[in-house]
Design an enzyme around this catalytic site. Structure first.
Site, mmCIF file in Angstrom:
data_model
loop_
_atom_site.group_PDB
_atom_site.id
_atom_site.type_symbol
_atom_site.label_atom_id
_atom_site.label_comp_id
_atom_site.label_asym_id
_atom_site.label_seq_id
_atom_site.Cartn_x
_atom_site.Cartn_y
_atom_site.Cartn_z
ATOM 1 N N GLY A 167 2.374 2.501 10.928
ATOM 2 C CA GLY A 167 3.448 3.494 11.055
ATOM 3 C C GLY A 167 3.891 3.771 12.452
ATOM 4 O O GLY A 167 4.697 4.794 12.473
ATOM 5 N N ASN A 205 0.972 -1.151 -0.029
ATOM 6 C CA ASN A 205 -0.116 0.068 -0.069
ATOM 7 C C ASN A 205 0.969 1.148 -0.032
ATOM 8 O O ASN A 205 1.435 1.582 1.042
ATOM 9 C CB ASN A 205 -0.923 -0.019 1.217
ATOM 10 C CG ASN A 205 -1.904 1.201 1.368
ATOM 11 O OD1 ASN A 205 -1.658 2.122 0.599
ATOM 12 N ND2 ASN A 205 -2.489 1.415 2.418
ATOM 13 N N LYS A 265 0.107 4.153 -0.192
ATOM 14 C CA LYS A 265 -0.387 5.522 0.181
ATOM 15 C C LYS A 265 -0.141 6.684 -0.831
ATOM 16 O O LYS A 265 -0.080 6.581 -1.848
ATOM 17 C CB LYS A 265 0.044 5.726 1.410
ATOM 18 C CG LYS A 265 0.041 4.356 2.630
ATOM 19 C CD LYS A 265 0.007 4.721 3.833
ATOM 20 C CE LYS A 265 -0.392 3.400 4.682
ATOM 21 N NZ LYS A 265 0.034 3.472 6.207
ATOM 22 N N GLU A 285 -5.711 -4.609 10.337
ATOM 23 C CA GLU A 285 -4.938 -3.609 10.709
ATOM 24 C C GLU A 285 -5.197 -2.832 11.893
ATOM 25 O O GLU A 285 -5.743 -1.940 11.989
ATOM 26 C CB GLU A 285 -4.526 -2.627 9.526
ATOM 27 C CG GLU A 285 -4.116 -3.215 8.115
ATOM 28 C CD GLU A 285 -3.560 -1.886 7.087
ATOM 29 O OE1 GLU A 285 -2.472 -2.452 6.624
ATOM 30 O OE2 GLU A 285 -4.242 -1.052 7.098
ATOM 31 N N HIS A 299 -9.750 1.637 4.904
ATOM 32 C CA HIS A 299 -8.407 1.830 5.648
ATOM 33 C C HIS A 299 -8.494 2.796 6.827
ATOM 34 O O HIS A 299 -9.404 3.885 6.443
ATOM 35 C CB HIS A 299 -7.289 2.199 4.641
ATOM 36 C CG HIS A 299 -5.965 2.256 5.343
ATOM 37 N ND1 HIS A 299 -5.499 3.137 6.239
ATOM 38 C CD2 HIS A 299 -4.881 1.286 5.043
ATOM 39 C CE1 HIS A 299 -4.321 2.831 6.532
ATOM 40 N NE2 HIS A 299 -3.980 1.760 5.909
HETATM 41 P P1 13P Z 1 3.068 0.702 7.729
HETATM 42 O O1 13P Z 1 3.409 -0.697 7.186
HETATM 43 O O2 13P Z 1 3.691 1.723 7.245
HETATM 44 O O3 13P Z 1 2.822 0.345 9.389
HETATM 45 O O4 13P Z 1 1.445 0.856 7.034
HETATM 46 C C1 13P Z 1 0.574 -0.179 7.024
HETATM 47 C C2 13P Z 1 -0.476 -0.030 6.408
HETATM 48 O O5 13P Z 1 -1.405 1.080 6.756
HETATM 49 C C3 13P Z 1 -0.938 -0.537 5.292
HETATM 50 O O6 13P Z 1 -2.169 -0.562 4.896
#
Ligand code: 13P
Length: 252
Positions: free
Chosen positions: A175, A11, A13, A169, A100
């Site tokens: 993060g 992902n 983002k 998640e 998400h």
């Molecule tokens: P990180 O791997 O950066 O913690 O993010 C996870 C995430 O939000 C995947 O959709």
């Protein structure tokens, strides 16, 4: 080592431009060779501005591309700045991340997410549906009830469940470099599988990915939790090296 199909989903983002094709290309080449060693599926969910471009540029496609969100409305409409699932399908997206926590925190409710899931499935996209509890909910012992509510409210009326993959998640893990304890994670993934069977009245459990601070250093530790069907990887998926290291370390 498992011979069950595992998903590795990136992902990205809000990250990347046309030069990021080199990252996609490296991962695609890796996948061509690596698929022969282990049963896995690689999906990169990139910004909408890049899906069509990457799709056209990839010569032999060993990975799939996906989007990260869409508008709930199925047709064209007066929604400035938005795109719907049909438009994303036409760019070459095969998958879409929905629900998400970053989108939930900007106003996506369970009901809105349900509409997005419906519209995406109608447009033949595979949905990666994210659920997860906040730190406060975890501290108050509300993890399972939160997950149950999210699944119930957004999935109950969905008919084509073959097109759905769940992604657990925990918000407190995204993060932060904090990952759940193995025993807790195993329990939660089992709960999601059992509960989704009840809610959806299905016999075969739905696939469940884990997402939240997955990186090359902790990838191996997840391989001991056989209930996990794969990973939704944020930051580390923006680097071909880290993403590939995650996959290789997982199977070590
Ligand atoms: P990180 O791997 O950066 O913690 O993010 C996870 C995430 O939000 C995947 O959709």
């Amino acid at each position: 080592m498992t011979n069950k199909l595992k998903y590795f989903v990136g992902n990205w983002k809000m990250f990347g431009d046309f030069t990021s094709f080199k990252t996609v290309n490296k991962i695609n080449q890796f996948s061509r060779k690596y698929k022969k060693l282990h049963k896995n599926k690689i999906i990169l969910c990139v910004p909408n501005t890049l899906i069509f471009f990457f799709n056209k540029k990839l010569q032999s496609k060993n990975i799939s591309l996906g989007a990260q969100n869409c508008h709930y409305y199925q047709n064209y409409g007066p929604f400035t700045g938005s795109v719907n699932s049909q438009m994303l399908k036409k760019t070459g997206a095969e998958y879409i991340i929905l629900g998400h926590s970053e989108n939930r925190s900007e106003g996506d409710t369970d009901k809105i997410i349900e509409k997005k899931i419906n519209s995406s499935i109608k447009n033949k996209l595979n949905v990666i549906f994210c659920i997860g509890e906040s730190y406060k909910q975890k501290k108050n012992g509300k993890t399972f009830s939160t997950l149950r509510k999210q699944m119930k409210n957004s999935l109950k009326k969905i008919s084509n469940l073959n097109k759905i993959i769940l992604a657990y998640e925990p918000i407190w893990s995204i993060g932060t470099n904090n990952i759940p304890k193995a025993s807790q994670l195993k329990k939660t993934i089992k709960f999601i599988k059992n509960e989704s069977k009840k809610i959806l009245k299905i016999k075969k459990p739905i696939k469940v990915l884990y997402g939240g601070s997955v990186d090359p250093n902790n990838a191996r530790s997840f391989s001991f939790i056989k209930e996990i069907d794969g990973f939704l990887i944020g930051r580390a998926s923006q680097s071909a090296k880290k993403f590939i290291d995650i996959i290789e370390n997982y199977y070590k």
